[in-house]
Design an enzyme around this catalytic site. Structure first.
Site, PDB file in Angstrom:
ATOM      1  N   GLU A 290       8.982   3.971   4.284  1.00  0.00           N
ATOM      2  CA  GLU A 290       9.013   4.626   2.979  1.00  0.00           C
ATOM      3  C   GLU A 290      10.456   4.677   2.488  1.00  0.00           C
ATOM      4  O   GLU A 290      11.381   4.346   3.243  1.00  0.00           O
ATOM      5  CB  GLU A 290       8.383   6.026   3.059  1.00  0.00           C
ATOM      6  CG  GLU A 290       9.080   6.979   3.999  1.00  0.00           C
ATOM      7  CD  GLU A 290       8.292   8.285   4.203  1.00  0.00           C
ATOM      8  OE1 GLU A 290       7.063   8.310   4.038  1.00  0.00           O
ATOM      9  OE2 GLU A 290       8.940   9.289   4.541  1.00  0.00           O
TER      10      GLU A 290
ATOM     11  N   HIS B  20       8.466  14.324   2.264  1.00  0.00           N
ATOM     12  CA  HIS B  20       9.240  14.223   3.506  1.00  0.00           C
ATOM     13  C   HIS B  20      10.714  14.467   3.211  1.00  0.00           C
ATOM     14  O   HIS B  20      11.241  13.987   2.212  1.00  0.00           O
ATOM     15  CB  HIS B  20       9.101  12.827   4.112  1.00  0.00           C
ATOM     16  CG  HIS B  20       7.780  12.588   4.759  1.00  0.00           C
ATOM     17  ND1 HIS B  20       7.285  11.322   4.963  1.00  0.00           N
ATOM     18  CD2 HIS B  20       6.858  13.429   5.252  1.00  0.00           C
ATOM     19  CE1 HIS B  20       6.114  11.403   5.559  1.00  0.00           C
ATOM     20  NE2 HIS B  20       5.820  12.676   5.742  1.00  0.00           N
TER      21      HIS B  20
END
Lengths: 407, 310
Positions: free
Chosen positions: B227, B265
């Site tokens: 990511e 996150h």
């Protein structure tokens, strides 16, 4: 969590890190009162009026309502006209700046309302430098980064003249050692007393960063004054959210007016939410999947209206809150619920969606994709509910359906 | 064969609170050999787990289980008494880094940390502590590690996994489940799935996991799920180009993410023009990795990578 410049400088001052004298002003009268106090205590007839918003690029920014006024103004009127002239200029500036909208390279076109000013003493600058302390993810340690190219964007320096950036890695067991601090001070061209001041500055700031759990401390510019002092002329600080419990005094510096109200509300329900510009509202479990859901909406020709991670343990109340957040956005033309149930069970999500629609109502198309734990039960709940819901077999199918329906 | 964990793995739980207890129960139902727990004030007590066996896990067990786990004062005591060779950390964030260091000091070779929200500075210190020790840390803020039908350490749903040929390594929990599910449906299955977590400072990274899968004879290909944020994917691409002998497929989440916003996150953020999905995709494609253009295509990208490798 970001804080304002005036707050960062107050923290540095307490720590013994040299900063200019300054006063925060939330009203025009406070701004004017600060002028006499600063000029008399410092003996310098110059004051600077600085807008306090969390976004950078203030110096080059301008006000929407007053295009001729910049985000940071140096007031020289006191040099010839005395304190009264400086006061009247600050009165004029403060009344234009307070309550007005500052647009900078980082605020976007909508800009940010300036609610506070920082009135600061003028400084006689010999050189402008750059200094920051931040995490280097590749080494899992903080690094101290410095450059002789102060006042410019460090990203530009890094890409155009990388040799002008000095880096020292901070071993958490030892901190920035003396020899490392000396190496940086040499690299910045410090000599004599300035060298000693610089080494002390570097060591204190690095300790401050690790003691205070900062994500980032950036001083741009760091200046050497004409009388050889090393001083933080600006101060940008961000604190690591996970460690705020250790610093209740810092946590109190949070300025909620700088944050998106929807994102704040989401936080109260334990949801991770970010507003975006598109028209497809998303509700997803897991941060990676939530991001990937935005990506796939874009991939099939739509634009996501938000990032929303309901987390791994969401209950019905959180699903309802999430639904309210999405439907409160007038740009939303369709909603895509994308769940891969692991610990999170599909039947809980399904019940939450049904309850949310009953409570909030549903005026836009809704596509639901459920997979994983108790998926059959979840689908059954949706089917039995008489809701006008379209089911999807997988993520791509769901994204295509919602983008088509929202047209 | 597999990597990191197998049927001989003996697991210790650090943090037997509500979450720790729940997931210990799930792990036992799956057939993981849970041998003990550590709690500073409950030493000498036991935790009992009973329930219905999850037959998607370790095969050949009775339909019901009844397992009692002893609680120890310290990790050192627990290791000495049980011979544990792995630990799973559910300890709350303020104390989790210390739990990792305690396990490392006691010689536990694999420490899987599920806890989300550990202060970065604590992890910086913990990683410094782990330097030079023969310890593998997975996480924090990760779903854990699973070798299907052998050992499940962490919070992933066991039943979506099936034994097979592909290694999975991922920064995201639910995207790992997505990939695993597709590999189960298309018949490739998994050797081991490793969630490395979404924090900026973590233990095992992509390169460590890729190296382990490259050396594992049973693993025929690897799916990498990355990511935005950091440069771990770029480093993985370099390593793949220089060392990887097996086909790799990948997906990168965050092509639509705006700069300067943390996407859930702690580590998923584009800052200073770094950490973009585009740069990561370009690096991986340059290393011969087959990219899945959407998360729905991860399984098919793996099939494509396997077939083009012959």
């Amino acid at each position: 969590m970001k804080i304002h410049e005036y707050q960062a400088k107050a923290l540095m001052k307490v720590r013994g890190i040299p900063v200019p004298e300054g006063v925060m002003a939330a009203t025009v009268d406070e701004a004017v009162a600060a002028v006499r106090q600063l000029i008399e205590s410092t003996g310098n007839a110059v004051v600077v009026v600085k807008s306090q918003i969390h976004a950078g690029g203030r110096g080059k920014g301008h006000f929407k309502e007053h295009p001729g006024v910049g985000g940071v103004s140096v007031v020289l009127d006191g040099i010839d006209g005395g304190i009264e002239a400086a006061e009247s200029r600050v009165r004029e500036l403060a009344s234009q700046m307070l309550g007005s909208t500052l647009v900078t390279i980082q605020t976007g076109d909508e800009g940010k309302i300036v609610n506070r000013l920082y009135i600061e003493q003028g400084i006689d600058i010999a050189t402008e430098l750059y200094l920051s302390v931040l995490l280097d993810r590749s080494t899992s340690r903080n690094i101290v980064m410095a450059s002789t190219e102060g006042g410019t964007e460090i990203e530009v320096v890094a890409s155009e003249t990388p040799d002008k950036i000095i880096k020292e890695d901070v071993d958490p067991a030892f901190g920035l050692t003396d020899f490392q601090a000396r190496r940086i001070a040499h690299g910045l061209g410090f000599e004599g007393d300035t060298f000693k001041n610089g080494v002390r500055f570097l060591k204190t700031l690095t300790e401050f960063a690790s003691d205070m759990d900062t994500d980032l401390v950036e001083i741009n510019p760091l200046v050497v004054t004409t009388d050889g002092r090393v001083m933080a002329l600006d101060g940008k600080m961000a604190f690591e959210a996970n460690a705020l419990y250790r610093h209740p005094d810092v946590a109190e510096l949070r300025d909620e007016t700088e944050e998106d109200p929807a994102e704040l509300e989401a936080k109260e329900f334990g949801l991770s939410f970010i507003s975006l510009d598109g028209s497809i509202g998303c509700m997803v479990n897991g941060a990676g999947l939530a991001m990937a859901t935005m990506d796939i909406i874009k991939y099939v020709g739509g634009e996501p209206a938000n990032f929303l991670d309901v987390g791994g343990g969401a209950e019905k109340d959180q699903i309802v809150a999430a639904f309210k957040l999405i439907t409160a956005d007038p740009n939303v033309k369709g909603i895509f619920v994308n769940i891969f149930g692991g610990i999170m069970r599909c039947d809980i999500i399904a019940n939450g969606v049904v309850a949310a629609v009953e409570e909030v109502g549903l005026e836009v198309p809704l596509v639901v994709r459920l997979e994983g734990t108790n998926v059959e039960l979840g689908k059954q709940i949706i089917d039995d509910s008489d809701l006008n819901v379209v089911s999807a077999t997988d993520m791509k199918d769901g994204a295509e359906k919602i983008v088509e329906l929202a047209k | 064969m597999s990597v990191l964990v197998n049927k001989d793995t003996k697991v210790l739980v650090q943090g037997m609170g509500k979450t720790g207890r729940f997931h210990t129960d799930m792990a036992i139902a799956y057939g993981t050999n849970m041998v003990g727990a550590v709690h500073p004030s409950r030493a000498g007590q036991v935790e009992r787990f009973t329930g219905e066996t999850d037959h998607s896990g370790v095969q050949g067990r009775p339909d019901e289980y009844d397992v009692t786990i002893p609680i120890f004062r310290t990790v050192r005591d627990a290791v000495r008494s049980t011979g544990a060779n792995a630990s799973v950390v559910y300890v709350p964030p303020p104390f989790a880094a210390d739990a990792i260091m305690e396990a490392a000091e006691a010689g536990v070779p694999l420490i899987v940390t599920v806890t989300e929200g550990i202060p970065v500075a604590d992890m910086v210190m913990a990683k410094r502590y782990l330097e030079g020790k023969n310890v593998r840390l997975v996480g924090p803020n990760c779903p854990g590690v699973i070798t299907p039908q052998e050992c499940k350490i962490g919070i992933m749903p066991g039943y979506i996994h099936t034994p097979g040929r592909i290694g999975v390594v991922s920064r995201s929990g639910t995207l790992t489940y997505e990939a695993v599910h597709q590999l189960t449906l298309n018949g490739l299955g998994q050797t081991t799935a490793i969630g490395i977590g979404g924090d900026p400072v973590n233990g095992t990274n992509f390169v460590d996991a890729l190296a382990a899968f490259n050396d594992d004879p049973a693993t025929e290909g690897v799916i990498v799920i990355g990511e935005i944020g950091g440069t771990a994917e770029e480093e993985a691409a370099e390593w793949i180009k220089a060392n990887m002998t097996k086909p790799v497929a990948a997906f990168i989440a965050g092509t639509s993410a705006p700069a300067g916003k943390r996407m859930g996150h702690a580590g998923a953020i584009i800052s200073g023009g770094k950490g973009t999905a585009e740069a990561k995709i370009e690096a991986l494609e340059g290393a011969g990795v087959v990219m899945a253009s959407t998360p729905t295509d991860m399984g098919s990208a793996m099939l494509e990578a396997l077939s083009s490798a012959g």
